[in-house]
Design a protein around this motif. Structure first.
Motif, PDB file in Angstrom:
ATOM      1  N   GLY A 132      33.780  34.937  -5.160  1.00 44.18           N
ATOM      2  CA  GLY A 132      33.824  36.221  -5.187  1.00 44.18           C
ATOM      3  C   GLY A 132      33.335  36.905  -3.479  1.00 44.18           C
ATOM      4  N   VAL A 133      34.217  36.767  -2.458  1.00 46.10           N
ATOM      5  CA  VAL A 133      33.736  37.027  -1.004  1.00 46.10           C
ATOM      6  C   VAL A 133      34.002  38.383  -0.903  1.00 46.10           C
ATOM      7  N   GLY A 134      33.515  39.215  -1.089  1.00 47.58           N
ATOM      8  CA  GLY A 134      33.554  40.840  -0.783  1.00 47.58           C
ATOM      9  C   GLY A 134      32.621  41.335  -0.038  1.00 47.58           C
ATOM     10  N   GLU A 135      32.256  42.286  -0.089  1.00 47.64           N
ATOM     11  CA  GLU A 135      31.235  43.151   0.794  1.00 47.64           C
ATOM     12  C   GLU A 135      29.805  42.506   0.588  1.00 47.64           C
ATOM     13  N   ILE A 136      29.350  42.127  -0.500  1.00 43.57           N
ATOM     14  CA  ILE A 136      28.074  41.565  -0.752  1.00 43.57           C
ATOM     15  C   ILE A 136      28.221  39.989  -0.430  1.00 43.57           C
ATOM     16  N   GLY A 137      29.265  39.445  -0.549  1.00 40.41           N
ATOM     17  CA  GLY A 137      29.277  37.786  -0.372  1.00 40.41           C
ATOM     18  C   GLY A 137      29.377  37.809   1.244  1.00 40.41           C
ATOM     19  N   ARG A 138      29.955  38.737   1.839  1.00 35.28           N
ATOM     20  CA  ARG A 138      29.879  38.635   3.355  1.00 35.28           C
ATOM     21  C   ARG A 138      28.631  38.982   3.937  1.00 35.28           C
ATOM     22  N   GLU A 176      26.180  36.572   6.427  1.00 35.69           N
ATOM     23  CA  GLU A 176      25.582  37.177   7.767  1.00 35.69           C
ATOM     24  C   GLU A 176      24.100  37.142   7.793  1.00 35.69           C
ATOM     25  N   GLY A 177      23.454  37.487   6.678  1.00 33.64           N
ATOM     26  CA  GLY A 177      22.001  37.411   6.486  1.00 33.64           C
ATOM     27  C   GLY A 177      21.502  36.324   6.721  1.00 33.64           C
ATOM     28  N   LEU A 178      22.162  35.413   6.177  1.00 33.98           N
ATOM     29  CA  LEU A 178      21.572  33.952   6.311  1.00 33.98           C
ATOM     30  C   LEU A 178      21.842  33.139   7.671  1.00 33.98           C
ATOM     31  N   ARG A 179      22.914  33.669   8.203  1.00 35.29           N
ATOM     32  CA  ARG A 179      23.136  33.131   9.613  1.00 35.29           C
ATOM     33  C   ARG A 179      22.182  34.072  10.674  1.00 35.29           C
ATOM     34  N   ALA A 180      21.939  35.302  10.186  1.00 34.77           N
ATOM     35  CA  ALA A 180      21.046  36.047  11.014  1.00 34.77           C
ATOM     36  C   ALA A 180      19.634  35.361  11.175  1.00 34.77           C
ATOM     37  N   ARG A 181      19.138  34.420  10.192  1.00 31.39           N
ATOM     38  CA  ARG A 181      17.972  33.827  10.100  1.00 31.39           C
ATOM     39  C   ARG A 181      17.743  32.823  11.345  1.00 31.39           C
ATOM     40  N   GLY A 182      18.891  32.280  11.835  1.00 31.68           N
ATOM     41  CA  GLY A 182      18.779  31.270  12.930  1.00 31.68           C
ATOM     42  C   GLY A 182      18.778  29.915  12.412  1.00 31.68           C
ATOM     43  N   GLY A 183      17.982  28.956  12.989  1.00 30.14           N
ATOM     44  CA  GLY A 183      18.040  27.591  12.761  1.00 30.14           C
ATOM     45  C   GLY A 183      17.569  27.386  11.130  1.00 30.14           C
ATOM     46  N   GLY A 184      17.988  26.357  10.663  1.00 29.65           N
ATOM     47  CA  GLY A 184      17.676  25.729   9.386  1.00 29.65           C
ATOM     48  C   GLY A 184      18.477  26.607   8.268  1.00 29.65           C
ATOM     49  N   GLY A 190      35.323  30.773  10.153  1.00 31.55           N
ATOM     50  CA  GLY A 190      35.689  30.554  11.396  1.00 31.55           C
ATOM     51  C   GLY A 190      34.791  30.852  12.295  1.00 31.55           C
ATOM     52  N   ARG A 191      33.745  31.751  12.150  1.00 32.08           N
ATOM     53  CA  ARG A 191      32.716  32.586  12.810  1.00 32.08           C
ATOM     54  C   ARG A 191      31.361  31.561  12.865  1.00 32.08           C
ATOM     55  N   TYR A 192      31.055  31.069  11.858  1.00 26.49           N
ATOM     56  CA  TYR A 192      29.866  30.106  11.407  1.00 26.49           C
ATOM     57  C   TYR A 192      30.090  28.807  11.237  1.00 26.49           C
ATOM     58  N   GLU A 193      29.161  28.009  11.801  1.00 30.39           N
ATOM     59  CA  GLU A 193      29.140  26.638  11.679  1.00 30.39           C
ATOM     60  C   GLU A 193      28.281  26.514  10.216  1.00 30.39           C
ATOM     61  N   GLY A 194      28.995  25.494   9.333  1.00 29.96           N
ATOM     62  CA  GLY A 194      28.380  25.220   8.173  1.00 29.96           C
ATOM     63  C   GLY A 194      28.520  26.249   7.238  1.00 29.96           C
ATOM     64  N   VAL A 195      29.710  26.968   7.255  1.00 34.87           N
ATOM     65  CA  VAL A 195      30.400  27.852   6.278  1.00 34.87           C
ATOM     66  C   VAL A 195      31.657  27.537   5.830  1.00 34.87           C
ATOM     67  N   ARG A 196      31.900  27.006   4.722  1.00 38.95           N
ATOM     68  CA  ARG A 196      33.386  26.510   4.464  1.00 38.95           C
ATOM     69  C   ARG A 196      34.136  26.885   3.520  1.00 38.95           C
ATOM     70  N   VAL A 197      35.398  27.009   3.378  1.00 35.17           N
ATOM     71  CA  VAL A 197      36.022  27.821   2.452  1.00 35.17           C
ATOM     72  C   VAL A 197      36.720  26.492   1.447  1.00 35.17           C
ATOM     73  N   ILE A 203      21.335  43.408   3.315  1.00 35.12           N
ATOM     74  CA  ILE A 203      20.955  42.228   3.413  1.00 35.12           C
ATOM     75  C   ILE A 203      21.356  41.316   4.467  1.00 35.12           C
ATOM     76  N   ARG A 204      22.455  41.876   5.187  1.00 40.14           N
ATOM     77  CA  ARG A 204      23.147  41.523   6.379  1.00 40.14           C
ATOM     78  C   ARG A 204      22.141  41.404   7.404  1.00 40.14           C
ATOM     79  N   ASP A 205      21.151  42.510   7.391  1.00 45.10           N
ATOM     80  CA  ASP A 205      20.223  42.680   8.463  1.00 45.10           C
ATOM     81  C   ASP A 205      18.983  42.086   8.016  1.00 45.10           C
ATOM     82  N   ARG A 206      18.974  41.627   6.832  1.00 45.73           N
ATOM     83  CA  ARG A 206      17.533  41.196   6.212  1.00 45.73           C
ATOM     84  C   ARG A 206      16.682  42.365   6.013  1.00 45.73           C
TER      85      ARG A 206
END
Length: 254
Positions: free
Chosen positions: A8-14, A18-26, A45-52, A121-124
């Protein structure tokens, strides 16, 4: 490393991605369901390591921590037939769908944790309520702004009801803007000023050393403008109406 699956990739899933990728490495690998295909494809398409993934079962098979974020009315159809092994950890972020109902739908022995992540949560910056406490889930949300475990479903429902006030706050700000525009202020200037006023309020909430009542008092002077609006508009009847609305929502959630 933890592998995150989101069905379910809606607003919360997105926002979670985005919050996970904002953390940087690891950052962990993230596997997305094709449900919400446009958003899922954009994130992949935007983030490495994210797959459909091909389907929801593919998400379950690849993930170690599974986030269920479909709409309440769609969850039975969306989750029908899924096989969720007991070694997965399932995070239920569906409003109005309790863990016992979800367990019946999934027919799984996997641990289930109910959570209330918000779009911030996208901004942590989202303090996420969880029940029951679970080490893996608590740590996951701590990395995204904070986790607030609560002892039982009743406490969870009370805090869930509070989230129902968010859009009322935005509507309140829109009403202030419209009032100013009705008195000759340009709509864009009115909105800009209202946004600035309440962005300042938001920053002051970060001061945990002062209670909410103390913050209100510190923004008032006796017989001043703020005291006048608080006591004439937000009076006992207004406060009671808000309390009754929250009580009604809590009854439905319970």
């Amino acid at each position: 490393m933890q592998r995150i699956g989101i069905i379910g990739v809606g607003e919360i899933g997105r926002a979670v991605v985005e919050g996970l990728r904002a953390r940087g490495g690891g950052s962990p690998e993230v596997f997305l369901s094709p449900r919400g295909a446009r958003t899922a494809a954009e994130l992949a398409g935007r983030y490495e390591g994210v797959r459909v993934c091909a389907d929801n079962q593919d998400v379950v098979d690849r993930a170690t921590l599974l986030i269920i974020a479909v709409r309440r009315d769609d969850h039975r159809q969306a989750l029908a037939g899924l096989r969720v092994p007991a070694d997965r950890t399932v995070v239920n972020v569906m409003a109005g769908v309790g863990n016992e109902e979800l367990r019946r739908t999934l027919a799984t022995e996997a641990p289930l944790v109910h959570a209330i992540p918000l779009p911030t949560i996208r901004d942590r910056r989202s303090m996420t309520v969880v029940h029951p406490s679970h080490p893996e889930v608590d740590a996951f949300f701590e990395g995204l702004g904070g986790a607030l475990p609560v002892p039982d479903e009743a406490a969870f429902n009370v805090l869930s009801a509070l989230t129902g006030t968010l859009t009322a706050h935005y509507a309140y700000l829109a009403t202030l803007t419209s009032w100013a525009a009705g008195h000759g202020i340009g709509p864009q200037d009115a909105e800009r000023y209202v946004r600035g006023l309440f962005e300042g309020v938001g920053r002051s909430l970060g001061d945990g050393a002062r209670s909410l009542d103390r913050l209100a008092a510190d923004h008032e002077t006796p017989k001043g403008n703020n005291e006048r609006i608080r006591t004439t508009w937000f009076d006992a009847a207004n406060a009671q109406a808000l309390t009754q609305a929250l009580d009604g929502l809590l009854t439905d959630l319970s």
